[in-house]
Scaffold this motif. Structure first.
Motif, PDB file in Angstrom:
ATOM      1  N   ILE A 183      -6.056  -3.064  -9.868  1.00 41.03           N
ATOM      2  CA  ILE A 183      -4.453  -2.804 -10.514  1.00 41.03           C
ATOM      3  C   ILE A 183      -3.520  -3.701  -9.711  1.00 41.03           C
ATOM      4  N   ASN A 184      -3.789  -4.239  -8.378  1.00 44.15           N
ATOM      5  CA  ASN A 184      -2.689  -4.895  -7.972  1.00 44.15           C
ATOM      6  C   ASN A 184      -2.323  -6.393  -8.243  1.00 44.15           C
ATOM      7  N   ILE A 185      -3.203  -6.895  -9.326  1.00 40.84           N
ATOM      8  CA  ILE A 185      -2.756  -8.125  -9.873  1.00 40.84           C
ATOM      9  C   ILE A 185      -1.759  -7.844 -11.105  1.00 40.84           C
ATOM     10  N   PHE A 186      -1.836  -6.728 -11.783  1.00 38.52           N
ATOM     11  CA  PHE A 186      -0.822  -6.380 -12.530  1.00 38.52           C
ATOM     12  C   PHE A 186       0.504  -5.996 -12.077  1.00 38.52           C
ATOM     13  N   PHE A 187       0.369  -4.960 -10.955  1.00 33.57           N
ATOM     14  CA  PHE A 187       1.439  -4.408 -10.515  1.00 33.57           C
ATOM     15  C   PHE A 187       2.263  -5.399  -9.695  1.00 33.57           C
ATOM     16  N   ASN A 188       1.598  -6.516  -9.027  1.00 32.38           N
ATOM     17  CA  ASN A 188       2.466  -7.462  -8.254  1.00 32.38           C
ATOM     18  C   ASN A 188       3.166  -8.429  -9.324  1.00 32.38           C
ATOM     19  N   LEU A 189       2.657  -8.799 -10.552  1.00 30.46           N
ATOM     20  CA  LEU A 189       3.347  -9.571 -11.648  1.00 30.46           C
ATOM     21  C   LEU A 189       4.491  -8.671 -12.125  1.00 30.46           C
ATOM     22  N   PHE A 190       4.066  -7.487 -12.290  1.00 31.07           N
ATOM     23  CA  PHE A 190       5.292  -6.740 -12.734  1.00 31.07           C
ATOM     24  C   PHE A 190       6.384  -6.490 -11.803  1.00 31.07           C
ATOM     25  N   LEU A 191       6.070  -6.275 -10.356  1.00 30.07           N
ATOM     26  CA  LEU A 191       7.095  -6.044  -9.578  1.00 30.07           C
ATOM     27  C   LEU A 191       8.021  -7.299  -9.433  1.00 30.07           C
ATOM     28  N   PHE A 192       7.272  -8.443  -9.309  1.00 25.41           N
ATOM     29  CA  PHE A 192       8.195  -9.824  -9.378  1.00 25.41           C
ATOM     30  C   PHE A 192       9.088  -9.527 -10.838  1.00 25.41           C
ATOM     31  N   GLY A 193       8.569  -9.404 -11.982  1.00 29.83           N
ATOM     32  CA  GLY A 193       9.532  -9.237 -12.970  1.00 29.83           C
ATOM     33  C   GLY A 193      10.414  -8.343 -12.987  1.00 29.83           C
ATOM     34  N   SER A 194      10.316  -7.213 -12.355  1.00 28.17           N
ATOM     35  CA  SER A 194      11.293  -6.029 -12.282  1.00 28.17           C
ATOM     36  C   SER A 194      12.441  -6.638 -11.133  1.00 28.17           C
ATOM     37  N   SER A 208       0.721  -1.121   0.025  1.00 27.12           N
ATOM     38  CA  SER A 208       0.030  -0.029   0.064  1.00 27.12           C
ATOM     39  C   SER A 208       0.774   1.238   0.062  1.00 27.12           C
ATOM     40  N   LYS A 209       2.150   0.939   0.171  1.00 27.22           N
ATOM     41  CA  LYS A 209       2.941   2.203   0.220  1.00 27.22           C
ATOM     42  C   LYS A 209       4.184   1.735  -0.672  1.00 27.22           C
ATOM     43  N   ARG A 210       5.080   2.958  -1.111  1.00 31.75           N
ATOM     44  CA  ARG A 210       6.130   2.791  -2.067  1.00 31.75           C
ATOM     45  C   ARG A 210       7.406   2.223  -1.533  1.00 31.75           C
ATOM     46  N   LYS A 211       7.466   2.197  -0.276  1.00 28.84           N
ATOM     47  CA  LYS A 211       8.707   1.906   0.449  1.00 28.84           C
ATOM     48  C   LYS A 211       9.472   0.493  -0.085  1.00 28.84           C
ATOM     49  N   TRP A 212       8.425  -0.332   0.224  1.00 27.18           N
ATOM     50  CA  TRP A 212       9.024  -1.672   0.136  1.00 27.18           C
ATOM     51  C   TRP A 212       9.037  -2.146  -1.320  1.00 27.18           C
ATOM     52  N   PRO A 213       8.286  -1.893  -2.326  1.00 28.48           N
ATOM     53  CA  PRO A 213       8.607  -1.964  -3.709  1.00 28.48           C
ATOM     54  C   PRO A 213       9.704  -1.463  -4.206  1.00 28.48           C
ATOM     55  N   VAL A 214      10.163  -0.247  -3.830  1.00 28.45           N
ATOM     56  CA  VAL A 214      11.447   0.454  -4.285  1.00 28.45           C
ATOM     57  C   VAL A 214      12.645  -0.158  -3.501  1.00 28.45           C
ATOM     58  N   ILE A 215      12.556  -0.523  -2.277  1.00 30.12           N
ATOM     59  CA  ILE A 215      13.721  -1.528  -1.792  1.00 30.12           C
ATOM     60  C   ILE A 215      14.044  -2.701  -2.603  1.00 30.12           C
ATOM     61  N   ILE A 216      12.752  -3.489  -2.990  1.00 27.46           N
ATOM     62  CA  ILE A 216      12.973  -4.616  -3.886  1.00 27.46           C
ATOM     63  C   ILE A 216      13.604  -4.681  -5.106  1.00 27.46           C
ATOM     64  N   ILE A 217      13.028  -3.483  -5.852  1.00 28.96           N
ATOM     65  CA  ILE A 217      13.608  -2.989  -7.220  1.00 28.96           C
ATOM     66  C   ILE A 217      15.250  -2.714  -6.881  1.00 28.96           C
ATOM     67  N   LEU A 218      15.722  -2.031  -6.010  1.00 28.99           N
ATOM     68  CA  LEU A 218      16.923  -1.236  -6.119  1.00 28.99           C
ATOM     69  C   LEU A 218      17.838  -2.542  -5.394  1.00 28.99           C
ATOM     70  N   SER A 219      17.285  -3.278  -4.503  1.00 23.49           N
ATOM     71  CA  SER A 219      18.313  -4.517  -4.050  1.00 23.49           C
ATOM     72  C   SER A 219      18.711  -5.143  -5.180  1.00 23.49           C
ATOM     73  N   SER A 220      17.482  -5.716  -5.944  1.00 21.17           N
ATOM     74  CA  SER A 220      17.643  -6.337  -7.182  1.00 21.17           C
ATOM     75  C   SER A 220      18.753  -5.872  -8.281  1.00 21.17           C
ATOM     76  N   PHE A 221      18.713  -4.582  -8.409  1.00 23.96           N
ATOM     77  CA  PHE A 221      19.375  -3.892  -9.292  1.00 23.96           C
ATOM     78  C   PHE A 221      20.997  -3.747  -8.623  1.00 23.96           C
ATOM     79  N   LEU A 222      21.162  -3.426  -7.530  1.00 21.88           N
ATOM     80  CA  LEU A 222      22.360  -3.376  -6.597  1.00 21.88           C
ATOM     81  C   LEU A 222      22.951  -4.654  -6.604  1.00 21.88           C
ATOM     82  N   GLY A 223      22.304  -5.545  -6.009  1.00 19.53           N
ATOM     83  CA  GLY A 223      22.755  -6.870  -5.753  1.00 19.53           C
ATOM     84  C   GLY A 223      22.775  -7.859  -6.676  1.00 19.53           C
ATOM     85  N   ASN A 224      22.417  -7.828  -8.004  1.00 19.51           N
ATOM     86  CA  ASN A 224      22.338  -8.714  -9.094  1.00 19.51           C
ATOM     87  C   ASN A 224      23.517  -9.736  -9.268  1.00 19.51           C
ATOM     88  N   SER A 225      24.677  -8.971  -9.074  1.00 17.11           N
ATOM     89  CA  SER A 225      25.834 -10.062  -8.981  1.00 17.11           C
ATOM     90  C   SER A 225      25.751 -11.187  -8.132  1.00 17.11           C
TER      91      SER A 225
END
Length: 382
Positions: free
Chosen positions: A294-305, A204-221
């Motif tokens: 919209i949560n259906i599409f967002f959650n699927l998108f977030l996992f893909g991101s 319901s808030k942006r904090k955790w999706p941002v953390i998930i995306i950034l951790s994936s981006f920075l920790g991909n190796s």
């Protein structure tokens, strides 16, 4: 080059226009409703995509299988070197055209027709937004991958049409749809658990999706190393027992060495797009609350991101991520449509800049792919 530029520009014009036109229909009698733009889009996509050739290694494999089937001594499932098997649905299509000794183009035309039919069927369920869906679709990597990986991409387009079952909480139709889709690519069973999860408002808030995306981006190796060298060796034997064309049987198939390197500025662009979508999460949930879950599409998108940044180094993970990463163009469609309809005075300049940025980036990717080429791009008539 000029022919390819003309063809793809016409697609860029005709597909979004056809999507926009889905809001209009012609009534014949009392019960028959025809959406002419639906068939314009489907037929044009079928001809353009179905008549391309030499668009990737998967495409060449399918062509070789089909030509093998033309032999009077061919089995129902073709043999190419080692045993190669496909799911019953795709095999039946190969067998049908081979039995009638038709040119290979009919195989690819039929697959392109299936893909476009389900894509437009999905768009018709969300008619007001369909024009934006198809604009971001045609300017995305999803489009350029649509012919080469035709079995799994067909499964993805078919899966889009199961989303209403999740929204309406109809498990039996969803389950039966997954069974039918598995006739084209059995990896679709990965999406079965999604029914129980993705409809929820997990964030319901942006904090955790941002953390998930950034951790994936920075920790991909680090994550890539764990998956490729710890996780895969443990599960490869189990999965290969279910799939004779398993990407886990041979360690060489686990990695795409050439893609291990950073995507450079492209990865930063993808990151910025994903963060923009997350930034508008609350507004999206509010705007679509009484219309679409919209949560259906967002959650699927977030996992893909999350999966995107380290899946590029692995064939197996890339295959899995096809079902999730492709929801980016759908979320962009939802987002830009919302921004064009809902724009408070204090946010109009910001929203206008966001729309312009997303359109510009999408067009830049589109033209870069055409002018510099991708492995799935060539427009050459069969």
């Amino acid at each position: 080059m000029l022919l390819g530029l003309f063809v793809y520009l016409s697609l860029l014009f005709i597909l979004p226009l056809s999507g926009y036109g889905l809001k209009y229909h012609t009534t014949i009698g009392k019960n028959i409703i025809i959406h002419p733009f639906y068939w314009i889009g489907v037929i044009y996509f079928t001809l353009i995509i179905g008549l391309r050739y030499d668009v990737g290694v998967d495409y060449l494999l399918y062509r070789e299988v089909y030509l093998g089937q033309l032999s009077s001594r061919a089995d129902f499932i073709a043999h190419i070197g080692s045993y190669v098997s496909f799911e019953p649905g795709f095999s039946a299509i190969i067998n049908f055209f081979a039995k009638h000794r038709m040119h290979p183009c009919f195989l690819f035309l039929s697959i392109a027709f299936l893909q476009s039919t389900f894509l437009f069927k999905f768009c018709k369920a969300y008619r007001p937004i369909a024009g934006w869906f198809l604009f971001f679709y045609i300017t995305s990597s999803t489009f350029f991958d649509s012919l080469n990986g035709m079995r799994q991409m067909t499964a993805f387009y078919m899966y889009l049409c199961t989303i209403p079952f999740i929204q309406k909480r109809k498990f039996l139709p969803y389950f039966l749809s997954i069974i039918i889709i598995s006739l084209f690519h059995k990896s679709i069973f990965l999406m079965l658990p999604a029914y129980f999860i993705v409809h929820r408002e997990i964030f319901s808030k942006r904090k955790w999706p941002v953390i998930i995306i950034l951790s994936s981006f920075l920790g991909n190796s680090i994550i890539s190393h764990f998956i490729l060298y710890v996780l895969f060796p443990s599960i490869g034997t189990v999965l290969s027992a279910f799939d004779k064309v398993s990407y886990l049987e041979n360690p060489d198939n686990l990695k795409l060495v050439a893609r291990d390197a950073s995507l450079g500025i492209a990865s930063l662009i993808y990151l910025s797009i994903d963060l923009i979508i997350v930034y508008y999460l609350k507004e999206l949930q509010t705007f679509y609350r009484n219309k679409i879950n919209i949560n259906i599409f967002f959650n699927l998108f977030l996992f893909g991101s999350f999966l995107y940044y380290f899946s590029t180094a692995s064939i197996t993970l890339s295959r899995i991520n096809y079902y999730f990463a492709n929801f980016r163009f759908i979320m962009l469609g939802f987002l830009v449509y919302m921004l064009t309809q809902y724009s408070p005075k204090n946010k109009r300049p910001q929203n206008t800049l966001i729309i312009a940025f997303l359109i510009t980036i999408s067009l830049a990717w589109f033209f870069n792919a055409i002018l510099h080429g991708t492995k799935n791009l060539p427009y050459q008539f069969i």
